[in-house]
Design a protein around this motif. Sequence first.
Motif, PDB file in Angstrom:
ATOM      1  N   GLY A  83       0.674  -1.191   0.047  1.00 42.13           N
ATOM      2  CA  GLY A  83      -0.004  -0.179  -0.045  1.00 42.13           C
ATOM      3  C   GLY A  83       0.914   1.186   0.232  1.00 42.13           C
ATOM      4  N   VAL A  84       2.273   1.198   0.182  1.00 42.74           N
ATOM      5  CA  VAL A  84       2.944   2.357  -0.022  1.00 42.74           C
ATOM      6  C   VAL A  84       3.808   2.504  -1.336  1.00 42.74           C
ATOM      7  CG1 VAL A  84       5.224   3.327   1.042  1.00 42.74           C
ATOM      8  CG2 VAL A  84       3.249   2.345   2.474  1.00 42.74           C
ATOM      9  N   ASN A  85       3.437   3.628  -1.869  1.00 37.63           N
ATOM     10  CA  ASN A  85       4.368   3.787  -3.368  1.00 37.63           C
ATOM     11  C   ASN A  85       5.815   4.350  -3.048  1.00 37.63           C
ATOM     12  OD1 ASN A  85       3.908   4.129  -6.026  1.00 37.63           O
ATOM     13  ND2 ASN A  85       3.835   6.296  -5.858  1.00 37.63           N
ATOM     14  N   ALA A  86       6.409   3.717  -3.851  1.00 40.12           N
ATOM     15  CA  ALA A  86       8.118   3.838  -3.745  1.00 40.12           C
ATOM     16  C   ALA A  86       8.532   4.031  -5.256  1.00 40.12           C
ATOM     17  CB  ALA A  86       8.838   2.899  -3.045  1.00 40.12           C
ATOM     18  N   TYR A  87       9.109   4.981  -5.530  1.00 41.51           N
ATOM     19  CA  TYR A  87       9.804   5.407  -6.741  1.00 41.51           C
ATOM     20  C   TYR A  87      10.806   6.252  -6.985  1.00 41.51           C
ATOM     21  CZ  TYR A  87       7.631  10.259  -6.293  1.00 41.51           C
ATOM     22  OH  TYR A  87       7.410  11.272  -5.839  1.00 41.51           O
ATOM     23  N   TYR A  88      11.329   6.608  -8.102  1.00 44.33           N
ATOM     24  CA  TYR A  88      12.367   7.420  -8.613  1.00 44.33           C
ATOM     25  C   TYR A  88      13.704   7.054  -7.645  1.00 44.33           C
ATOM     26  CZ  TYR A  88      14.815  11.659 -10.024  1.00 44.33           C
ATOM     27  OH  TYR A  88      15.584  12.599 -10.665  1.00 44.33           O
ATOM     28  N   PRO A  89      14.298   5.854  -7.895  1.00 40.51           N
ATOM     29  CA  PRO A  89      15.443   5.344  -7.111  1.00 40.51           C
ATOM     30  C   PRO A  89      16.766   6.131  -8.060  1.00 40.51           C
ATOM     31  CG  PRO A  89      14.863   3.909  -8.982  1.00 40.51           C
ATOM     32  CD  PRO A  89      13.656   4.707  -9.019  1.00 40.51           C
ATOM     33  N   ILE A  90      17.755   6.481  -7.116  1.00 39.41           N
ATOM     34  CA  ILE A  90      19.037   7.518  -7.461  1.00 39.41           C
ATOM     35  C   ILE A  90      20.103   6.723  -6.859  1.00 39.41           C
ATOM     36  CG2 ILE A  90      20.103   9.607  -7.616  1.00 39.41           C
ATOM     37  CD1 ILE A  90      18.096   9.499  -9.524  1.00 39.41           C
ATOM     38  N   LEU A  91      21.367   6.549  -7.396  1.00 38.81           N
ATOM     39  CA  LEU A  91      22.431   5.844  -6.747  1.00 38.81           C
ATOM     40  C   LEU A  91      23.230   6.838  -6.501  1.00 38.81           C
ATOM     41  CD1 LEU A  91      23.044   2.883  -5.977  1.00 38.81           C
ATOM     42  CD2 LEU A  91      21.203   3.235  -7.539  1.00 38.81           C
ATOM     43  N   SER A  92      24.173   6.893  -5.391  1.00 38.03           N
ATOM     44  CA  SER A  92      25.351   7.643  -5.055  1.00 38.03           C
ATOM     45  C   SER A  92      26.235   6.563  -4.414  1.00 38.03           C
ATOM     46  CB  SER A  92      24.994   8.923  -4.199  1.00 38.03           C
ATOM     47  OG  SER A  92      26.196   9.515  -3.852  1.00 38.03           O
ATOM     48  N   GLY A  93      27.292   6.182  -5.206  1.00 39.63           N
ATOM     49  CA  GLY A  93      28.216   5.219  -4.615  1.00 39.63           C
ATOM     50  C   GLY A  93      27.556   4.042  -4.183  1.00 39.63           C
ATOM     51  N   ASP A  94      27.517   3.528  -3.114  1.00 37.81           N
ATOM     52  CA  ASP A  94      26.908   2.339  -2.652  1.00 37.81           C
ATOM     53  C   ASP A  94      25.538   2.729  -2.024  1.00 37.81           C
ATOM     54  OD1 ASP A  94      28.973   0.683  -3.449  1.00 37.81           O
ATOM     55  OD2 ASP A  94      29.799   0.878  -1.440  1.00 37.81           O
ATOM     56  N   ALA A  95      25.218   3.868  -1.974  1.00 35.23           N
ATOM     57  CA  ALA A  95      23.938   4.275  -1.444  1.00 35.23           C
ATOM     58  C   ALA A  95      22.765   4.383  -2.470  1.00 35.23           C
ATOM     59  CB  ALA A  95      24.039   5.512  -0.546  1.00 35.23           C
ATOM     60  N   LEU A  96      21.551   3.704  -2.293  1.00 33.98           N
ATOM     61  CA  LEU A  96      20.562   4.047  -2.940  1.00 33.98           C
ATOM     62  C   LEU A  96      19.514   4.706  -2.183  1.00 33.98           C
ATOM     63  CD1 LEU A  96      18.554   3.145  -5.279  1.00 33.98           C
ATOM     64  CD2 LEU A  96      17.958   1.195  -3.867  1.00 33.98           C
TER      65      LEU A  96
END
Length: 334
Positions: A174-187
Amino acid sequence: ATHAKTIKLVHSALDSTLYLRTPDGITKEITGDFVHAMNGSFGTSPEQITFMAIDSKADEWDIYIVENGNTVNLTQNSGFRNEDPKWSPNGKNIVFKRGRWDNSINGFAYDLALLDVNTREVTMLTNDITEEAMPCFSADGKLIYYAGYKDGIGSIFAFDTETGITTAIYNESGVNAYYPILSGDALYFTKWYSKDNHCDQLVRWDGKNLHELPFNSDKYDCSDICPVDGDRVIFSSTMNGSYDLFCYDGKEIISLSELNTDINELGADFFPCDIRGDVNADGSFNIADAVMLQKWLVGAGDIVNWKSADLLDDDQLDVFDLCIMKKEITVLFL
């Protein structure tokens, strides 16, 4: 101070415009034979940009690039919807989502696709009726993170480019998640505050745990994150009403007032740029830089940013660079 080229999206009514902000404070609109430009992303240099827009003649969404000032439509007259472009780490490919009409769902089905910038060949990575959107590469290019949708709710997945195996990263009912962006090993990605509260929040996934960013609120939206360095990020937020751009430096939130207008600013990207002559990397070019270079040349000190001191652009530092530097400083302070 950080000096960089920044892309921002200005969105009003049913149209959007991309702008490029240079280190010297000049803002330029990215224009061409297209409308509704959005989702701008830097490649391996500040002169390499990709974005999506509607081709004015074909009236379809296409993937464009700007390279050294030249704008090219890479998916012209494809017959598909081509959206959400992001560069590969080596700058040779662009991952994006491609939409095709599917009669079984009476709508568009969106799959992940990979575009070879040189040949313009498109390779489909997925083929199903589940929407895959907003893809981005990992730093080593082995994974593609994306938002996968089911019944209008997005979850975050990782697609292995070598095996084709997909792994769920974040999937909350029920929780919308979107727009992933990477910076090094962190998402980083955006998610709703909760199933019942749809205020957008920004979170960071370190591979094991999910971390809420400290400026989130259940009263306004925070989205479209752009990692800069360390704890610094640029993001869009409605904390002041409409969407504006902000920078969080690890301690406080700073409104990017020089970029914000009375309409919505969304989807910024950032590319760090060296300032010519800024040898000590303090964000400005002045006599202190000449002093540092001079001491380094006689072996009496260290140098912080050698590339900024290479004014002859010959990949070496010598007295000739110092002479040019002193001349340019004299002109600047006349």
